[in-house]
Design an enzyme around this catalytic site. Structure first.
Site, PDB file in Angstrom:
ATOM      1  N   GLU A  54      73.564  43.732  99.141  1.00 59.02           N
ATOM      2  CA  GLU A  54      74.153  43.921 100.468  1.00 59.02           C
ATOM      3  C   GLU A  54      73.751  45.293 100.971  1.00 59.02           C
ATOM      4  OE1 GLU A  54      78.113  41.295 101.046  1.00 59.02           O
ATOM      5  OE2 GLU A  54      78.428  43.194 100.057  1.00 59.02           O
ATOM      6  N   GLU A  96      77.007  34.193  91.484  1.00 62.77           N
ATOM      7  CA  GLU A  96      76.415  34.836  92.666  1.00 62.77           C
ATOM      8  C   GLU A  96      75.715  36.123  92.250  1.00 62.77           C
ATOM      9  OE1 GLU A  96      79.213  34.963  96.017  1.00 62.77           O
ATOM     10  OE2 GLU A  96      78.334  36.884  96.601  1.00 62.77           O
ATOM     11  N   ASP A 117      74.091  39.411  94.203  1.00 65.04           N
ATOM     12  CA  ASP A 117      74.124  39.984  95.561  1.00 65.04           C
ATOM     13  C   ASP A 117      73.341  41.261  95.775  1.00 65.04           C
ATOM     14  OD1 ASP A 117      76.110  38.275  96.462  1.00 65.04           O
ATOM     15  OD2 ASP A 117      77.729  39.614  95.886  1.00 65.04           O
TER      16      ASP A 117
END
Ligand code: NAG
Length: 271
Positions: A103, A99, A101
């Site tokens: 955010e 993953e 990311d």
């Protein structure tokens, strides 16, 4: 002779699987949750996610990618966005998933968003770096990109690299290179942790909270067979200077220098 025709075949095959497309949200994405809170409009050129007291919303790409450069323009929740989290990431499936990311943690009006980044390999994350931005991400659209190949993952904001996660397999650190990933995004509420450990609560009188997406673009490969086919450009001297500028002035947390958390010494990829 045989070798030559093999090469010709391989090149033809890979050029089929390399994609370079300016996206259309109807064609490229599925709205995955939140019912009417996720919307596509302007003939597929604009998408919005919203969050209210009942639910957030999200979408994901129809295709999976294995290496590529993915650009998306986002305009984040404006005003008092404390407690909202807009997640924009690549992820494979399963317990040993990879993953990458972005955010965006909202904040009270006038206080800066935190851009939180992380990299999971084989199901293991704990590689957070956080930044403030050098602009207000709620006023206009800005481009957030992930450039990912077998050598490195580069996170970029308006084409300025903010973080590089290099392939450190030679130090025994797994690198995401075998599992294709989908693009995901969601807007949800996390006022239990995102706001200084839950100190600031979401102001639901301001709901619904809305974030906007446009100009999705991807160059890269969609199949395992083209594994090595897509490669990013190495960062040039200017980009490396920009990276240092961001890290020096806008980075607010780096797991690599968190000695309390890693008393045995920084993780191998940091050294
Ligand atoms: C909100 O703003 C404050 C004050 O600048 C800052 O310390 C904090 O990190 C911000 N919180 C988030 C979640 O971005």
């Amino acid at each position: 002779m045989r070798m030559k025709s093999f090469i010709v075949l391989a090149v033809t095959l890979s050029s089929f699987l390399i994609v370079a497309s300016a996206g259309n949200f109807f064609q490229d994405f599925d709205l995955t949750w939140g019912d009417h809170r996720a919307k596509i409009f302007n003939g597929g050129q604009l998408l919005s996610l919203s969050l209210d007291k009942v639910s957030g919303s999200g979408f994901k790409s129809k295709k999976e990618y294995l290496f590529g450069r993915i650009d998306m323009q986002l305009k984040l929740v404006a005003g008092n966005s404390a407690g909202t989290v807009t997640a924009y990431y690549l992820s494979s499936e399963g317990p040993t998933h990879d993953e990458i990311d972005f955010e965006f943690l909202g904040n009270m009006t006038g206080d800066p968003y935190t851009l939180h980044t992380n990299v999971f390999t084989q199901g293991k994350g704990n590689r957070e770096q956080q930044f403030h931005l050098w602009f207000d991400p709620t006023k206009n659209f800005h481009t957030y990109s992930i450039s990912w190949d077998s050598r490195q993952i580069v996170f970029l904001v308006d084409n300025t690299p903010i973080r590089v996660f290099g392939n450190a397999e030679r130090k025994g650190v797994p690198f995401p290179k075998n599992q294709p990933m989908r693009i995901h995004s969601s807007l949800w509420n996390a006022d239990d942790w995102a706001t200084r450990g839950g100190l600031v609560k979401t102001d639901w009188s301001k709901a619904p909270f809305t974030a906007y997406y446009r100009n999705f673009n991807v160059q890269g490969s969609t199949s395992k067979f083209t594994n090595a086919a897509w490669q990013s450009q190495q960062l040039d001297a200017y980009s490396r200077r920009r990276l240092r500028w961001v890290q020096k002035n806008f980075m607010i947390y780096n797991y690599c220098t968190d000695a309390k958390r890693f008393p045995q010494g920084a993780p191998a990829e940091c050294r």
